[in-house]
Design an enzyme around this catalytic site. Structure first.
Site, PDB file in Angstrom:
ATOM      1  CG  PHE A  81      42.118  76.951  47.358  1.00 36.52           C
ATOM      2  CD1 PHE A  81      41.822  76.030  46.370  1.00 36.52           C
ATOM      3  CD2 PHE A  81      43.452  77.239  47.603  1.00 36.52           C
ATOM      4  CE1 PHE A  81      42.823  75.418  45.640  1.00 36.52           C
ATOM      5  CE2 PHE A  81      44.463  76.624  46.886  1.00 36.52           C
ATOM      6  CZ  PHE A  81      44.149  75.710  45.898  1.00 36.52           C
ATOM      7  CE  LYS A  82      43.751  76.636  41.523  1.00 37.61           C
ATOM      8  NZ  LYS A  82      42.745  75.586  41.831  1.00 37.61           N
ATOM      9  CG  ASP A  83      38.913  84.021  44.721  1.00 38.46           C
ATOM     10  OD1 ASP A  83      39.337  84.357  43.600  1.00 38.46           O
ATOM     11  OD2 ASP A  83      37.738  83.649  44.919  1.00 38.46           O
ATOM     12  CG  LEU A 107      45.687  83.718  42.082  1.00 38.18           C
ATOM     13  CD1 LEU A 107      44.860  82.872  41.132  1.00 38.18           C
ATOM     14  CD2 LEU A 107      46.935  84.237  41.366  1.00 38.18           C
TER      15      LEU A 107
END
Ligand SMILES: *Cc1c(COP(=O)(O)O)cnc(C)c1O
Length: 463
Positions: free
Chosen positions: A109-111, A114
């Site tokens: 999910f960090k995509d 970021l």
């Protein structure tokens, strides 16, 4: 919209300056001066928007110093790297709505945040004519998402330290096979804490930080939280009207970042009945919610390593609201934590916490059991972080509530745990097929401050 610090020690900043500052210079975290309430009419109008349109509607409220056409282009570019047309689709399995946040380039999910932050940095640096050298330590997910967020971007170098041999092989390859000239992977002979300490020491060297324009990408940047607010709205619109049940979100949590984004959505008026905070055995946040006990323990390694965290950095943002936006009380709380290793809360404060949050700490056996059970009953594979959230959703959701569980990683990213639970290897998504055959670049070094500092200096000078 102006930004202030949870510790009250900075003059109000614009969105642009807040993004570039990251951590507030007084040691606090940045927050918007106020969170606007969204009217019923606006909510109804947002229901029909695509992911990118909704992202623009929400982010433009907070990023009002970026021209709308530019912001739109940044958002479109950021989500063009996702492989699903809905960006964050919702699928129903065993009565739980699973919000799949893993269709970005590094399958976690960090995509979502970021990809946007990388484009925002590039845009703001171009306008200011400045350069940025991002330095970070990673145990796996953040580093790869940050590298993919800034690869090939102008005026940015990125240096990511990971502990040699201590991330999963896939996590390491997702970093080291990015060979753009502005990307520098360092595999340090040591632990994640060694890497983290080196990065902290570099940032504390203020002369070095200034001369080399160091920047961070950890989850304290407000732009990351903001990007994550979007999918709470998006998922709610897809689920809420079916059956008229009240909506709860279950969030597998480490740093309190992702769940804080849900809290912001709730403050904006999205009808979320409760936020379910799911932790693994590193359960300081569950102890806080269930027992009022916010005391530091030791990190234990689990099958959901991205949540193996004790100090939840974004928790400070929530405390600011719990303390009625009084920075003096935030400062006192962190002084107490530094002095006594704990923060204490009154009964009244805990009643307010429990009106918003429920929590469950899920152990490793329970995590593996949920993966196995879901696979058997539905054929659907959960990654171990998502499984922690699903367990909390199953245990804590009432008959009048509908749970949406955030799926924070693709099962193939944590294949070992999935195989252990189901006896079956998760299929590789296209982005991982053949990754072990790609060219790679990585500098292996001792976990030695001076050597690493020298390496950063040389690479920055060479560009
Ligand atoms: C980072 C991460 C988490 C925890 O997110 P926080 O914002 O730290 O709460 C959960 N699952 C996965 C897969 C992650 O990479």
């Amino acid at each position: 919209m102006k930004y202030i610090s949870t510790r009250g020690g900075i003059a109000p900043l614009s969105f642009r300056d807040a993004v570039m500052m990251g951590l507030a210079t007084d040691g606090g975290l940045l927050l918007p001066e106020s969170i606007p309430a969204i009217s019923r009419e606006t909510l109804a109008a947002w229901q029909k928007l695509s992911y990118q349109e909704l992202a623009f509607a929400i982010i433009s409220i907070y990023a009002d110093d970026i021209p709308p056409a530019d912001l739109k282009a940044l958002i479109d570019r950021s989500y063009a790297t996702f492989t699903h047309p809905d960006i964050t689709p919702v699928v129903a399995k065993n009565g739980v709505e699973i919000l799949e946040l893993f269709h970005g380039p590094t399958l976690a999910f960090k995509d979502v945040a970021l990809q946007l932050l990388g484009n925002l940095f590039e845009y703001l640096l171009k306008e200011s004519g400045k350069k940025l050298n991002i330095i970070g330590a990673t145990s796996g997910d953040t580093g790869s998402a940050a590298i993919h967020g800034v690869r090939g971007k102008e005026n940015i170098n990125i240096f990511i330290l990971h502990p040699l041999g201590k991330t999963s092989p896939i996590q390491a390859m997702q970093m080291t096979t990015v060979t753009d000239p502005n990307v520098h992977n360092i595999a340090a002979r040591g632990t994640f804490d060694d890497c983290q300490n080196i990065v902290k020491t570099l940032f504390n060297d203020l002369a070095f930080k200034e001369e080399y324009s160091l920047g961070a990408v950890n989850s304290i940047n407000w732009a990351r939280v903001l990007a994550q607010v979007v999918y709470y709205f998006y998922a709610w619109f897809r689920v809420a009207d079916q059956g008229k049940k009240k909506v709860v979100f279950s969030v597998p949590t480490g740093n309190f970042g992702d769940i804080f984004a849900g809290y912001v959505a709730k403050l904006m008026g999205l009808p979320i009945d409760k936020l379910l905070l799911a932790t693994n055995e590193n359960n300081i946040l569950s102890r806080f919610i269930n027992d009022g006990d916010y005391s530091l323990g030791h990190v234990v390694p689990t099958v959901s390593p991205s949540m193996d965290i004790q100090l939840a950095s974004n928790f400070e943002r929530y405390l600011y609201y719990l303390y009625d936006q009084d920075p003096a009380r935030v400062r006192n709380a962190f002084a107490e934590l530094a002095r006594d290793g704990r923060i204490s809360f009154s009964k009244n404060e805990m009643d307010r916490v429990r009106a918003e949050f429920l929590s469950l700490s899920v152990n490793q056996q329970e995590t593996l059991d949920i993966i196995a059970r879901f696979h058997k009953e539905t054929g659907y594979l959960l990654d171990p972080h998502t499984a922690v959230g699903v367990k909390a959703a199953l245990d804590l959701t009432g008959p009048d509530q509908q749970a949406i569980c955030l799926a924070t990683a693709h099962p193939a990213k944590f294949g070992e745990a999935v195989t252990r639970a189901t006896g079956q290897d998760p299929p590789f998504p296209p982005s991982l097929v053949g990754i072990d055959k790609l060219p790679s670049r990585c500098e292996t070094m001792d976990a030695d401050l001076e050597q690493i500092k020298q390496f950063v200096k040389e690479k920055v000078k060479a560009r």
